[in-house]
Design an enzyme around this catalytic site. Structure first.
Site, PDB file in Angstrom:
ATOM      1  N   ASP A 212       0.851  -1.186   0.000  1.00 42.70           N
ATOM      2  CA  ASP A 212       0.000   0.000   0.000  1.00 42.70           C
ATOM      3  C   ASP A 212       0.897   1.251   0.000  1.00 42.70           C
ATOM      4  O   ASP A 212       1.791   1.375   0.843  1.00 42.70           O
ATOM      5  CB  ASP A 212      -0.863  -0.069   1.283  1.00 42.70           C
ATOM      6  CG  ASP A 212      -1.867   1.070   1.370  1.00 42.70           C
ATOM      7  OD1 ASP A 212      -1.755   2.030   0.577  1.00 42.70           O
ATOM      8  OD2 ASP A 212      -2.745   0.992   2.248  1.00 42.70           O
TER       9      ASP A 212
ATOM     10  N   GLU B 286      29.872   9.065   2.776  1.00 43.27           N
ATOM     11  CA  GLU B 286      30.027   7.641   3.037  1.00 43.27           C
ATOM     12  C   GLU B 286      29.800   6.879   1.735  1.00 43.27           C
ATOM     13  O   GLU B 286      29.591   5.675   1.746  1.00 43.27           O
ATOM     14  CB  GLU B 286      29.079   7.177   4.145  1.00 43.27           C
ATOM     15  CG  GLU B 286      27.612   7.477   3.897  1.00 43.27           C
ATOM     16  CD  GLU B 286      26.728   6.933   4.995  1.00 43.27           C
ATOM     17  OE1 GLU B 286      26.774   5.713   5.203  1.00 43.27           O
ATOM     18  OE2 GLU B 286      26.005   7.707   5.627  1.00 43.27           O
TER      19      GLU B 286
ATOM     20  N   CYS C   3      26.296   9.155   8.495  1.00 40.50           N
ATOM     21  CA  CYS C   3      25.610  10.437   8.250  1.00 40.50           C
ATOM     22  C   CYS C   3      26.103  11.559   9.153  1.00 40.50           C
ATOM     23  O   CYS C   3      25.611  12.679   9.068  1.00 40.50           O
ATOM     24  CB  CYS C   3      24.110  10.266   8.450  1.00 40.50           C
ATOM     25  SG  CYS C   3      23.403   9.047   7.364  1.00 40.50           S
TER      26      CYS C   3
ATOM     27  N   THR D 199      13.620   4.410   1.300  1.00 43.48           N
ATOM     28  CA  THR D 199      14.256   5.575   1.934  1.00 43.48           C
ATOM     29  C   THR D 199      15.474   6.048   1.135  1.00 43.48           C
ATOM     30  O   THR D 199      16.199   6.924   1.591  1.00 43.48           O
ATOM     31  CB  THR D 199      14.699   5.268   3.389  1.00 43.48           C
ATOM     32  OG1 THR D 199      15.796   4.353   3.368  1.00 43.48           O
ATOM     33  CG2 THR D 199      13.572   4.684   4.212  1.00 43.48           C
TER      34      THR D 199
ATOM     35  N   SER E 161      18.236   0.101  14.128  1.00 49.82           N
ATOM     36  CA  SER E 161      18.863   1.399  13.837  1.00 49.82           C
ATOM     37  C   SER E 161      18.003   2.550  14.358  1.00 49.82           C
ATOM     38  O   SER E 161      18.527   3.567  14.826  1.00 49.82           O
ATOM     39  CB  SER E 161      19.140   1.547  12.331  1.00 49.82           C
ATOM     40  OG  SER E 161      17.954   1.764  11.602  1.00 49.82           O
TER      41      SER E 161
ATOM     42  N   HIS F 158      18.469  14.690  11.926  1.00 51.77           N
ATOM     43  CA  HIS F 158      18.908  13.842  10.809  1.00 51.77           C
ATOM     44  C   HIS F 158      17.649  13.147  10.279  1.00 51.77           C
ATOM     45  O   HIS F 158      16.845  12.636  11.073  1.00 51.77           O
ATOM     46  CB  HIS F 158      19.938  12.812  11.278  1.00 51.77           C
ATOM     47  CG  HIS F 158      20.192  11.760  10.248  1.00 51.77           C
ATOM     48  ND1 HIS F 158      20.571  12.076   8.957  1.00 51.77           N
ATOM     49  CD2 HIS F 158      20.079  10.404  10.287  1.00 51.77           C
ATOM     50  CE1 HIS F 158      20.686  10.967   8.255  1.00 51.77           C
ATOM     51  NE2 HIS F 158      20.390   9.939   9.030  1.00 51.77           N
TER      52      HIS F 158
ATOM     53  N   LYS G 255       9.195  10.951  15.227  1.00 52.79           N
ATOM     54  CA  LYS G 255       9.185   9.960  16.314  1.00 52.79           C
ATOM     55  C   LYS G 255      10.238  10.285  17.351  1.00 52.79           C
ATOM     56  O   LYS G 255      10.023  10.159  18.556  1.00 52.79           O
ATOM     57  CB  LYS G 255       9.497   8.567  15.753  1.00 52.79           C
ATOM     58  CG  LYS G 255       8.329   7.893  15.171  1.00 52.79           C
ATOM     59  CD  LYS G 255       8.695   6.466  14.862  1.00 52.79           C
ATOM     60  CE  LYS G 255       7.454   5.737  14.396  1.00 52.79           C
ATOM     61  NZ  LYS G 255       7.700   4.394  14.023  1.00 52.79           N
TER      62      LYS G 255
ATOM     63  N   ASN H 289      16.668  10.120   1.665  1.00 54.22           N
ATOM     64  CA  ASN H 289      17.838  10.251   2.539  1.00 54.22           C
ATOM     65  C   ASN H 289      19.057  10.631   1.697  1.00 54.22           C
ATOM     66  O   ASN H 289      19.272  10.056   0.625  1.00 54.22           O
ATOM     67  CB  ASN H 289      18.095   8.909   3.249  1.00 54.22           C
ATOM     68  CG  ASN H 289      19.062   9.037   4.429  1.00 54.22           C
ATOM     69  OD1 ASN H 289      19.630  10.105   4.664  1.00 54.22           O
ATOM     70  ND2 ASN H 289      19.238   7.947   5.166  1.00 54.22           N
TER      71      ASN H 289
ATOM     72  N   SER I 116      25.108   6.302  11.779  1.00 58.28           N
ATOM     73  CA  SER I 116      25.087   4.918  12.251  1.00 58.28           C
ATOM     74  C   SER I 116      26.480   4.420  12.583  1.00 58.28           C
ATOM     75  O   SER I 116      27.475   4.894  12.040  1.00 58.28           O
ATOM     76  CB  SER I 116      24.483   4.019  11.172  1.00 58.28           C
ATOM     77  OG  SER I 116      23.097   4.179  11.150  1.00 58.28           O
TER      78      SER I 116
END
Ligand code: HMG
Length: 390
Positions: A29, A79, A111, A152, A201, A233, A242, A276, A309
């Site tokens: 979806d 990176e 990042c 992403t 992550s 970020h 979130k 991203n 990360s």
């Protein structure tokens, strides 16, 4: 003396995939992408685009405005490196015809690299207040086809000029940072796609945020209510929302949905339609905030959370400077985003599978519409770039 961001310019690829197209191909979806992770489009680099052309294109408006003349430090964060030895920034230095009286180096920590670059540049300017530093963050986010990270993906670059008496953002001296050896996301040298433990992550991102915030709060004496906006970020826009919710809950700050929208929304607009771009992501967020906020942000304090990360997190802050709107590249950014070309699913897969030849032969790449510079070919294992401007 204030030190901080004097100019900021952002560039992304000319091509994108609408996540409705990806959803159809993956038989999910589309709301999972549009609402669940808060992403609508992902930027896809053309075969003759790489981190060098993205970076040189991001910094090109600064060159046109004569802003690179006093730059004696070029820090290139990525990176998505193209060489194990030579810094990608040196190609950019050449394409932009910068003065040879300049230090150039490449920085890597997922990042987080550009944030380290900015802190190093601030140290350089503190010691040499008449000189400037250019920090460029440039990346291509690439995951396996059909993997949870695929939606992403994105790409882009941000060129950030650091100086004394900055015209955009004075960066506060306080900072909170956190390092922990974790395997949440990584890319071994022999792979072109990142490996990621996705859910883990997101947890590490938040843990590093809480720890970074603790140190920042101790050092600055500020609380979460002392900020007018936040830039996080942005691996996907939902992550920023979130994280902010979690931070407020942890430190018992009441946050209504409307307030949350006001604190974050403007900073998420560009990333929602570009995806991203790793080291540049948070700075795309800052560009989006400054370019698109209807309210005059002069004098407003912005909180920043940078996360790479592996992992390193850092919380810092800055104050938007009066008159900042006069030195933005907002119109160019709007034009660039409006003029992009949408790819079909098949075109996306074809570009995805295109690999830069590694046999040392002579190759001239076809020209796609990518901007002022392009990656034109390879000869004897040497990358060749071409300027498409006079
Ligand atoms: P997933 O596991 O496929 O997705 O991928 P999901 O099933 O968890 O769904 C995502 C959300 O969509 C969920 O919401 C679903 O409920 C919702 P949540 O529970 O999280 O609130 N959803 C829907 N909503 C509306 N309508 C629907 C619908 N269906 C589902 N129909 C994951 C998610 C993050 C794991 C994946 O995108 C991924 O692996 N991403 C890559 C890793 C990443 O971005 N991590 C972020 C933190 S690490 C970081 O930021 C560093 C990084 O930038 C790299 C670096 O530092 O270099 C990545």
């Amino acid at each position: 003396m204030n030190i901080g961001i004097d100019r900021i310019s952002f560039y992304t690829s000319h091509y994108y995939v609408d996540l409705k197209t990806l959803a159809e191909a993956r038989q999910v979806d589309a709301d999972k992408y549009y609402l669940g992770i808060g992403q609508e489009k992902m930027g896809i680099p053309a075969p003759d685009e790489d981190v060098v052309t993205l970076a040189a294109s991001a910094a090109y408006p600064l060159m046109q405005d004569g802003e690179l003349d006093d730059v004696e430090l070029l820090l290139f964060a990525t990176e998505s490196g193209i060489d194990q030895s030579k810094a990608a920034g040196i190609y950019v230095h050449g394409l932009l015809e910068m003065s040879p009286r300049c230090r150039t180096v490449e920085l890597k920590q997922a990042c987080y690299g550009a944030t380290m670059g900015i802190q190093m540049a601030i140290g350089f300017v503190a010691r040499n207040p008449k000189k400037k530093a250019l920090v460029i963050a440039s990346d291509v986010a690439r995951y396996e086809l059909g993997s949870p990270g695929e939606a992403t993906q994105g790409c882009g670059s941000v060129a950030i000029l650091i100086s004394a008496d900055p015209r955009l953002l004075a960066i506060d001296p306080e900072s909170g940072y956190y390092t922990e050896d974790v395997m949440d996301f990584w890319r071994p040298n022999y792979r072109s796609e990142a490996l990621v433990d996705g859910k883990y992550s997101t947890m590490v991102y938040i843990h590093a945020l809480i720890e970074s915030w603790k140190q920042y709060a101790e050092e600055s004496g500020r609380s979460l209510t002392d900020f007018d906006r936040f830039c996080y970020h942005i691996p996907f826009t939902k992550m920023a929302e979130k994280a902010h919710k979690k931070l407020c809950r942890k430190f018992k700050v009441q946050m209504e949905a409307e307030q949350m929208q006001q604190l974050l929304e403007e900073s998420l607009r560009y990333s929602r339609i570009t995806g991203n771009c790793y080291s540049g992501s948070m700075y795309v967020g800052l560009t989006s905030l400054l370019d698109t906020a209807a309210e005059d942000l002069s004098g407003k304090r912005v909180g920043f959370y940078s996360y790479g990360s592996g992992c390193v997190g850092e919380f810092f802050s800055g104050v938007v400077q009066p008159g900042y709107r006069e030195v933005l590249y907002a119109d160019q950014h709007a034009k660039m985003l409006a003029e992009r070309t949408e790819l079909t699913y098949q075109q996306y897969e074809d570009i995805y599978h295109y690999g830069v030849p590694t046999d040392g032969g002579e190759y001239v790449f076809p020209q796609y519409k990518t901007g002022p510079f392009r990656f034109s070919g390879i000869s004897q294992h040497k990358r060749e770039y071409e300027s498409l401007v006079d």
